[in-house]
Design a protein around this motif. Structure first.
Motif, PDB file in Angstrom:
ATOM      1  N   GLU A 152       0.831  -1.208   0.000  1.00 55.52           N
ATOM      2  CA  GLU A 152       0.000   0.000   0.000  1.00 55.52           C
ATOM      3  C   GLU A 152       0.866   1.259   0.000  1.00 55.52           C
ATOM      4  O   GLU A 152       0.600   2.207  -0.746  1.00 55.52           O
ATOM      5  N   THR A 153       1.906   1.253   0.816  1.00 59.11           N
ATOM      6  CA  THR A 153       2.810   2.401   0.854  1.00 59.11           C
ATOM      7  C   THR A 153       3.538   2.554  -0.465  1.00 59.11           C
ATOM      8  O   THR A 153       3.709   3.669  -0.975  1.00 59.11           O
ATOM      9  N   ASP A 154       3.952   1.448  -1.043  1.00 60.79           N
ATOM     10  CA  ASP A 154       4.648   1.491  -2.325  1.00 60.79           C
ATOM     11  C   ASP A 154       3.756   2.093  -3.410  1.00 60.79           C
ATOM     12  O   ASP A 154       4.191   2.963  -4.173  1.00 60.79           O
ATOM     13  N   VAL A 155       2.522   1.660  -3.472  1.00 65.69           N
ATOM     14  CA  VAL A 155       1.582   2.187  -4.472  1.00 65.69           C
ATOM     15  C   VAL A 155       1.351   3.675  -4.249  1.00 65.69           C
ATOM     16  O   VAL A 155       1.333   4.477  -5.195  1.00 65.69           O
ATOM     17  N   PHE A 156       1.179   4.057  -2.987  1.00 63.20           N
ATOM     18  CA  PHE A 156       0.903   5.458  -2.676  1.00 63.20           C
ATOM     19  C   PHE A 156       2.073   6.356  -3.053  1.00 63.20           C
ATOM     20  O   PHE A 156       1.893   7.396  -3.697  1.00 63.20           O
ATOM     21  N   VAL A 157       3.280   5.990  -2.658  1.00 63.13           N
ATOM     22  CA  VAL A 157       4.407   6.882  -2.890  1.00 63.13           C
ATOM     23  C   VAL A 157       4.728   6.979  -4.376  1.00 63.13           C
ATOM     24  O   VAL A 157       5.028   8.066  -4.881  1.00 63.13           O
ATOM     25  N   LYS A 158       4.610   5.874  -5.099  1.00 59.83           N
ATOM     26  CA  LYS A 158       4.876   5.967  -6.539  1.00 59.83           C
ATOM     27  C   LYS A 158       3.806   6.792  -7.248  1.00 59.83           C
ATOM     28  O   LYS A 158       4.110   7.603  -8.129  1.00 59.83           O
ATOM     29  N   ASN A 159       2.559   6.606  -6.869  1.00 55.11           N
ATOM     30  CA  ASN A 159       1.488   7.400  -7.468  1.00 55.11           C
ATOM     31  C   ASN A 159       1.698   8.890  -7.182  1.00 55.11           C
ATOM     32  O   ASN A 159       1.482   9.744  -8.057  1.00 55.11           O
ATOM     33  N   THR A 160       2.130   9.207  -5.969  1.00 54.43           N
ATOM     34  CA  THR A 160       2.396  10.606  -5.628  1.00 54.43           C
ATOM     35  C   THR A 160       3.510  11.174  -6.495  1.00 54.43           C
ATOM     36  O   THR A 160       3.384  12.281  -7.045  1.00 54.43           O
ATOM     37  N   LEU A 161       4.594  10.440  -6.645  1.00 52.14           N
ATOM     38  CA  LEU A 161       5.701  10.896  -7.486  1.00 52.14           C
ATOM     39  C   LEU A 161       5.247  11.116  -8.926  1.00 52.14           C
ATOM     40  O   LEU A 161       5.635  12.097  -9.574  1.00 52.14           O
ATOM     41  N   ASP A 162       4.409  10.208  -9.427  1.00 53.49           N
ATOM     42  CA  ASP A 162       3.914  10.330 -10.799  1.00 53.49           C
ATOM     43  C   ASP A 162       2.989  11.530 -10.961  1.00 53.49           C
ATOM     44  O   ASP A 162       3.088  12.292 -11.933  1.00 53.49           O
ATOM     45  N   LYS A 163       2.068  11.703 -10.013  1.00 60.79           N
ATOM     46  CA  LYS A 163       1.091  12.791 -10.113  1.00 60.79           C
ATOM     47  C   LYS A 163       1.770  14.155 -10.018  1.00 60.79           C
ATOM     48  O   LYS A 163       1.340  15.116 -10.669  1.00 60.79           O
ATOM     49  N   ILE A 164       2.808  14.256  -9.207  1.00 56.38           N
ATOM     50  CA  ILE A 164       3.554  15.516  -9.129  1.00 56.38           C
ATOM     51  C   ILE A 164       4.129  15.876 -10.488  1.00 56.38           C
ATOM     52  O   ILE A 164       4.041  17.029 -10.934  1.00 56.38           O
ATOM     53  N   LEU A 165       4.726  14.892 -11.169  1.00 60.74           N
ATOM     54  CA  LEU A 165       5.338  15.168 -12.473  1.00 60.74           C
ATOM     55  C   LEU A 165       4.309  15.405 -13.565  1.00 60.74           C
ATOM     56  O   LEU A 165       4.622  16.037 -14.578  1.00 60.74           O
ATOM     57  N   GLN A 166       3.087  14.906 -13.399  1.00 58.87           N
ATOM     58  CA  GLN A 166       2.029  15.223 -14.351  1.00 58.87           C
ATOM     59  C   GLN A 166       1.472  16.618 -14.100  1.00 58.87           C
ATOM     60  O   GLN A 166       0.967  17.272 -15.014  1.00 58.87           O
ATOM     61  N   GLY A 167       1.580  17.096 -12.883  1.00 59.36           N
ATOM     62  CA  GLY A 167       0.894  18.309 -12.482  1.00 59.36           C
ATOM     63  C   GLY A 167       1.589  19.589 -12.898  1.00 59.36           C
ATOM     64  O   GLY A 167       2.743  19.603 -13.341  1.00 59.36           O
ATOM     65  N   GLY A 168       0.871  20.679 -12.705  1.00 54.40           N
ATOM     66  CA  GLY A 168       1.430  21.994 -12.990  1.00 54.40           C
ATOM     67  C   GLY A 168       2.431  22.445 -11.949  1.00 54.40           C
ATOM     68  O   GLY A 168       3.124  23.449 -12.141  1.00 54.40           O
ATOM     69  N   ILE A 169       2.536  21.718 -10.834  1.00 55.16           N
ATOM     70  CA  ILE A 169       3.527  22.054  -9.822  1.00 55.16           C
ATOM     71  C   ILE A 169       4.938  21.789 -10.339  1.00 55.16           C
ATOM     72  O   ILE A 169       5.906  22.310  -9.801  1.00 55.16           O
ATOM     73  N   TYR A 170       5.048  21.004 -11.401  1.00 57.42           N
ATOM     74  CA  TYR A 170       6.329  20.796 -12.080  1.00 57.42           C
ATOM     75  C   TYR A 170       6.371  21.677 -13.320  1.00 57.42           C
ATOM     76  O   TYR A 170       5.392  21.760 -14.069  1.00 57.42           O
ATOM     77  N   ASP A 171       7.483  22.362 -13.538  1.00 58.78           N
ATOM     78  CA  ASP A 171       7.650  23.233 -14.697  1.00 58.78           C
ATOM     79  C   ASP A 171       8.046  22.376 -15.895  1.00 58.78           C
ATOM     80  O   ASP A 171       9.219  22.072 -16.097  1.00 58.78           O
ATOM     81  N   HIS A 172       7.065  22.000 -16.690  1.00 57.44           N
ATOM     82  CA  HIS A 172       7.300  21.087 -17.806  1.00 57.44           C
ATOM     83  C   HIS A 172       8.214  21.695 -18.870  1.00 57.44           C
ATOM     84  O   HIS A 172       8.951  20.964 -19.539  1.00 57.44           O
ATOM     85  N   VAL A 173       8.177  22.982 -19.017  1.00 52.01           N
ATOM     86  CA  VAL A 173       8.958  23.630 -20.074  1.00 52.01           C
ATOM     87  C   VAL A 173      10.413  23.824 -19.658  1.00 52.01           C
ATOM     88  O   VAL A 173      11.339  23.496 -20.405  1.00 52.01           O
ATOM     89  N   GLY A 174      10.620  24.349 -18.472  1.00 47.30           N
ATOM     90  CA  GLY A 174      11.967  24.734 -18.076  1.00 47.30           C
ATOM     91  C   GLY A 174      12.615  23.876 -17.014  1.00 47.30           C
ATOM     92  O   GLY A 174      13.805  24.018 -16.737  1.00 47.30           O
ATOM     93  N   GLY A 175      11.837  22.980 -16.400  1.00 46.56           N
ATOM     94  CA  GLY A 175      12.371  22.186 -15.309  1.00 46.56           C
ATOM     95  C   GLY A 175      12.242  22.896 -13.978  1.00 46.56           C
ATOM     96  O   GLY A 175      12.094  24.116 -13.904  1.00 46.56           O
ATOM     97  N   GLY A 176      12.285  22.132 -12.911  1.00 49.04           N
ATOM     98  CA  GLY A 176      12.163  22.696 -11.573  1.00 49.04           C
ATOM     99  C   GLY A 176      10.752  22.563 -11.029  1.00 49.04           C
ATOM    100  O   GLY A 176       9.786  22.388 -11.782  1.00 49.04           O
ATOM    101  N   PHE A 177      10.647  22.661  -9.711  1.00 43.03           N
ATOM    102  CA  PHE A 177       9.384  22.455  -9.007  1.00 43.03           C
ATOM    103  C   PHE A 177       8.956  23.746  -8.319  1.00 43.03           C
ATOM    104  O   PHE A 177       9.781  24.434  -7.697  1.00 43.03           O
ATOM    105  N   PHE A 178       7.671  24.047  -8.435  1.00 48.85           N
ATOM    106  CA  PHE A 178       7.123  25.190  -7.729  1.00 48.85           C
ATOM    107  C   PHE A 178       6.824  24.803  -6.277  1.00 48.85           C
ATOM    108  O   PHE A 178       6.829  23.627  -5.917  1.00 48.85           O
TER     109      PHE A 178
END
Length: 703
Positions: free
Chosen positions: A254-280
Motif C-alpha cells: 500500500e505504501t509502495d503504491v501510494f508513494v509511486k502514485n504521488t511521485l507520478d502525479k507531481i510530475l504530471q501536475g502543474g507544480i512541475y515546470d514542464h517547459v523549463g524544469g524545476g518544481f514550484f
C-alpha cells in the motif's frame, strides 16, 4: 498551550497560513521620497523595504537597546523576498504615510528576512501559533522592549493594522503590568515548546514500532491523486523519501503504491515546470494542477535526491528526465558566479503571478504550429481547463504510456515531440520579463543541493554530476567557512556572521556523501571537523539535542526536532552520528544517535508525518543495518555499481588503499579488490563481484 489575551484588539481576525511570492521592486534610476536604514543591507527582501516611509531597521542589538532606552514597543515584521502577501501588506501598509507616521512615532520598527535569520522567525512564529493557533508570512509581532511578544498575526489590511497598532500601544501604556504578565506567559510557552526532555530508557524500540503511527498516517493519504488529503498539496521530500524506504524494508504494498502514485502525479501536475524544469513551491488545489509559482532552492535540491533514488528503484525514465531537466534549470537560472546557487525565484513578473510560466492559446498556436492539436491534448489546453484570463498551466491528465497508446504513437516519438515543444516554448519564454531572484547564497540549502547532485550521480553514473557537487562544496568552503565557523548566508557586500545548526549539520552530511562516492578521506575529515564544531557550539546537555543557534539573545532557546519542507537539523545530526559510528565502529557515535532517537521516539509515535526523517533513522534501528565495503584498487568502481541500486538501510563505502579505519583495517591485499557485506559486527566471506555481494545481502535478509 494556547494563550488568550483579554484585550479586545487580539480578537481581530488573523489570516491563516498563506504562501506565495512577491515581486521585488527595482530601484535603479528611481528617485525616492524616503530612505531608511535598510538601504545598507544586502538582503533582497530588506532592500525591498528600504524606501518605505517606515523607519525600518534590521534586527540587531542596537535596535533592541533603543527600544529599552525609549521605552517603546517593538514591531518585528518577518518575511522573505518571494512572499506574495508580504508584498501586498507592504503596498497597503508600509508604503502608506499615515501608517508609517503611526509606526514611527510609537514603535521601534524592525524588518527581518526569515531566510537570513530563521532563528528569529522560529521563535516568533512559535509565539504567534501559541497566541492565535495560526501562522504564516508576513509574520507581524509586537514586542515589549525586552523582546517578549505582546501581539502576533500575519497579513493585515491597512484598517486592521492601524487598529492593532493604536489599541496595543494604548493598552500597553495604560496597563504595563498586565501586558508584561501576558508577554511573560507567551515567552514561557515558547520555552516549553522547545523543552525536549531526555529519555533515559535503554530499552530498544520494538520491531513493529512504526506500524501504528503508519496506520494513522495512511488515513490522511489521497490514494487517487497522491499526497495528503486537503485543499492544497505540498511536496514534503523527507516524507516521500521515508516512504520509499519503508515500503521496501517492511514490504508494504500500500505504501509502495501510494508513494509511486504521488511521485507520478507531481510530475504530471502543474507544480512541475514542464517547459523549463524545476518544481514550484506548492499546489493550490488537490490535483497538483495550479501552483504558487515561486521556486525555492531547498525544494529543487531535495527533489533531485528524491527522484534520483526513485529512479534507482523504479527505473522510470520520467524520473531521470525530471532530474536532468531540473539540473538544467538550476544551472541556467539559479547559479551564482562563485559556484553557489541562489535562494529563490519570485512568482510574479509583469505585475502578475505566473506570467512567466503560463500561456494563452493563441501564443501556443503561433509557437507550435501544426503540433498544437496534439500538444493541446497532451497538456490539457481546453476552455474547461483554463486558469485565469484565458491563461493555461501545463498539466497532464494521464501518464505518457496511456497517452501514447490512445494516440497510436510510440513512447520514443512522444518523448521526441515533447522535447521539441519544450525547447520551442523555452525560447519563447526567454523573450518575457523573468521573475526576480533572491541572489543570496544560503549554506544549508546549498549543502542539500550537493547531496542532490551526489544522489543523481549515484543513480545515473554521470561524473559531470559529481563534479557539480564538488564545485558547490568548494564554493561553500571558500566563502562560508572560516576558522571552524560556518556562515548561514552570504552575497557580495554582506556582513552577515550568523551560522546555524542546519548549516553545520547539512554541510557535514554533504561532505560525508562526497566521501562515500569519491573515497577521498579529506571529505570524511571535514565531516568530523564540522561535527566537532557543532557539538561545541550548539550542544544542549539537558535534552541531549542541539540548539538551533549559538547565542542567547532571543527569548527562548530553539531546539528544532520536527521536519518541515526542510529536515530537522537534529535528525541530520543523528544521521551523521549513525554513519560515522558504522564506518568507524565507534560506539560513542552510535550511542549518541540512539539517545537522540529514543528522545524523539514518542513524538514519532504521535505524529510520524512530522518526524519522517527521524522515522527513516528508526528504520535502521528496528531493521538490520548493512555495511557494504569494497577494498582494493577497483574499490571506487565497485562502490559505484552498488550506489546505482536502491539499498535502504545500508552504508556503501570503500578504500582503494590500505586504511586503519575500522571497516577497512587488515582487508587490503595488493592487486586484489574484495567486497565485504556486514551487519551487526558480522561479515560474510569476501567476494569479488557485485552479484555475489548482492546475494550475500539477500542471504542476510533471509535469515
Amino acid at each position: 498551550m494556547k494563550l488568550h489575551y483579554r484585550y479586545s484588539f487580539l480578537l481581530i481576525t488573523v489570516l491563516g497560513l498563506i504562501f506565495s511570492t512577491c515581486k521585488e521592486k527595482a530601484d535603479k534610476g528611481e528617485e525616492h521620497a524616503y530612505t531608511n536604514a535598510l538601504v545598507h543591507e544586502t538582503s533582497p527582501y530588506l532592500l525591498q523595504h528600504a524606501h518605505n516611509p517606515v523607519d525600518w531597521v534590521a534586527w540587531g542589538e542596537e535596535a533592541l537597546e533603543k527600544a529599552k532606552e525609549e521605552e517603546k514597543l517593538i514591531i518585528v515584521s518577518i518575511g522573505y523576498s518571494s512572499c506574495h502577501w508580504c508584498h501586498v501588506m507592504e503596498e497597503e501598509c508600509f508604503e502608506d504615510e499615515e501608517v508609517a507616521a503611526l509606526m514611527n512615532e510609537n514603535f521601534i520598527n524592525i524588518k527581518v528576512d526569515r531566510e537570513e535569520r530563521p532563528d528569529v522567525d522560529e521563535v516568533y512564529m512559535t509565539a504567534v501559533q501559541l497566541m492565535t493557533g495560526n501562522g504564516g508570512w508576513p509574520l507581524n509581532v509586537i514586542l515589549l522592549p525586552n523582546g517578549k511578544p505582546l501581539y502576533g498575526g500575519t497579513y493585515h489590511t491597512k484598517a486592521q493594522w492601524m487598529e492593532v497598532l493604536s489599541e496595543v500601544n494604548a493598552k500597553y501604556n495604560n496597563d504595563k503590568a498586565g501586558a508584561e504578565d501576558y508577554a511573560n506567559r507567551v515567552a514561557k510557552g515558547v520555552a516549553e515548546v522547545n523543552f525536549i526532555p531526555k529519555v533515559a530508557s535503554e530499552q530498544p524500540l520494538p520491531d513493529d514500532f512504526l506500524e501504528k503511527p503508519m496506520e494513522s498516517w495512511k488515513l490522511q493519504w489521497d490514494m487517487e491523486k497522491g499526497g495528503n488529503l486537503g485543499r492544497e498539496k505540498f511536496i514534503i521530500p523527507a516524507n516521500l523519501n521515508y516512504l520509499l524506504n519503508y515500503a521496501r524494508l517492511v514490504d508494504d504494498l500500500e505504501t509502495d503504491v501510494f508513494v509511486k502514485n504521488t511521485l507520478d502525479k507531481i510530475l504530471q501536475g502543474g507544480i512541475y515546470d514542464h517547459v523549463g524544469g524545476g518544481f514550484f513551491r506548492y499546489s493550490t488545489d488537490p490535483s497538483w494542477k495550479v501552483p504558487h509559482f515561486e521556486k525555492m532552492l531547498y525544494d529543487q535540491a531535495q527533489l533531485l535526491s528524491l527522484y534520483s533514488k526513485a529512479y534507482a528503484l523504479y527505473k522510470e525514465p520520467a524520473y531521470k528526465k525530471a532530474v536532468l531537466q531540473t539540473i538544467s534549470f538550476l544551472e541556467r537560472e539559479m547559479k551564482g558566479s562563485d559556484g553557489g546557487f541562489y535562494a529563490a525565484m519570485d512568482a510574479d513578473s509583469e505585475g502578475m503571478e505566473g506570467a512567466y510560466y503560463t500561456w494563452k492559446e493563441e501564443e501556443l498556436k503561433s509557437i507550435l504550429g501544426d503540433d498544437f492539436g496534439l500538444f493541446a491534448e497532451y497538456y490539457s489546453i481546453n476552455p474547461a481547463a483554463a486558469w485565469e484570463e484565458d491563461r493555461y498551466v501545463l498539466f497532464k491528465e494521464e501518464p505518457d504510456v496511456a497517452f501514447a497508446k490512445a494516440h497510436d504513437i510510440t513512447l520514443a516519438d512522444l518523448s521526441s515531440k515533447t522535447d521539441t515543444w519544450h525547447k520551442e516554448l523555452l525560447e519563447a519564454r526567454k523573450e518575457r520579463i523573468a521573475p526576480r531572484k533572491d541572489d543570496k547564497i544560503i549554506t544549508s540549502w546549498n549543502a542539500l543541493l550537493i547531496s542532490g547532485f551526489i544522489d543523481a550521480y549515484k543513480a545515473f553514473g554521470d561524473p559531470v554530476l559529481l563534479e557539480k557537487a564538488i564545485v558547490i562544496f568548494q564554493s561553500l568552503k571558500s566563502s562560508a567557512f572560516t576558522d571552524g565557523k560556518v556562515l548561514h548566508s552570504y552575497k557580495k557586500g554582506s556582513t552577515r556572521e550568523e551560522g546555524f545548526l542546519e548549516d553545520y549539520a547539512f554541510l557535514a552530511r554533504a561532505s560525508f556523501s562526497l566521501y562515500e562516492v569519491t573515497l577521498d578521506t579529506t571529505y570524511l575529515d571535514f565531516t568530523e571537523k564540522l561535527m566537532g564544531e557543532l557539538e561545541s557550539r550548539f550542544s544542549d546537555e539537558d535534552s541531549g539535542m542541539f540548539r538551533y543557534n549559538e547565542g542567547d539573545e532571543l527569548i527562548a532557546s530553539i531546539i528544532k526536532i520536527d521536519d518541515g519542507v526542510i529536515p530537522s537539523p537534529n535528525a541530520v545530526v543523528a544521521e551523521n552520528y549513525l554513519l560515522l559510528g558504522h564506518l568507524k565502529y565507534d560506539k560513542a557515535y552510535l550511542e549518541k544517535a540512539d539517545q537522540m532517537l529514543m528522545t524523539v521516539s514518542a513524538r514519532v509515535g504521535q505524529a510520524i508525518n512530522n518526524y519522517s526523517y527521524w522515522s527513516d533513522l528508526i528504520l535502521t534501528r528496528v531493521n538490520p543495518f548493512y555495511e557494504i565495503v569494497t577494498v582494493g584498487e577497483e574499490a571506487e568502481l565497485l562502490s559505484a555499481e552498488f550506489h546505482k541500486l536502491f539499498l535502504p538501510s545500508a552504508l556503501v563505502v570503500g578504500s582503494p588503499v590500505s586504511s586503519d579505519l575500522a571497516l577497512f583495517k587488515d582487508r587490503y591485499m595488493e592487486g586484489e579488490t574484495y567486497i565485504y557485506v556486514c551487519t551487526n559486527n558480522t561479515c560474510k566471506l569476501p567476494v569479488k563481484t557485485v552479484i555475489e555481494g548482492l546475494q550475500q545481502l539477500r542471504d542476510f535478509q533471509g535469515n
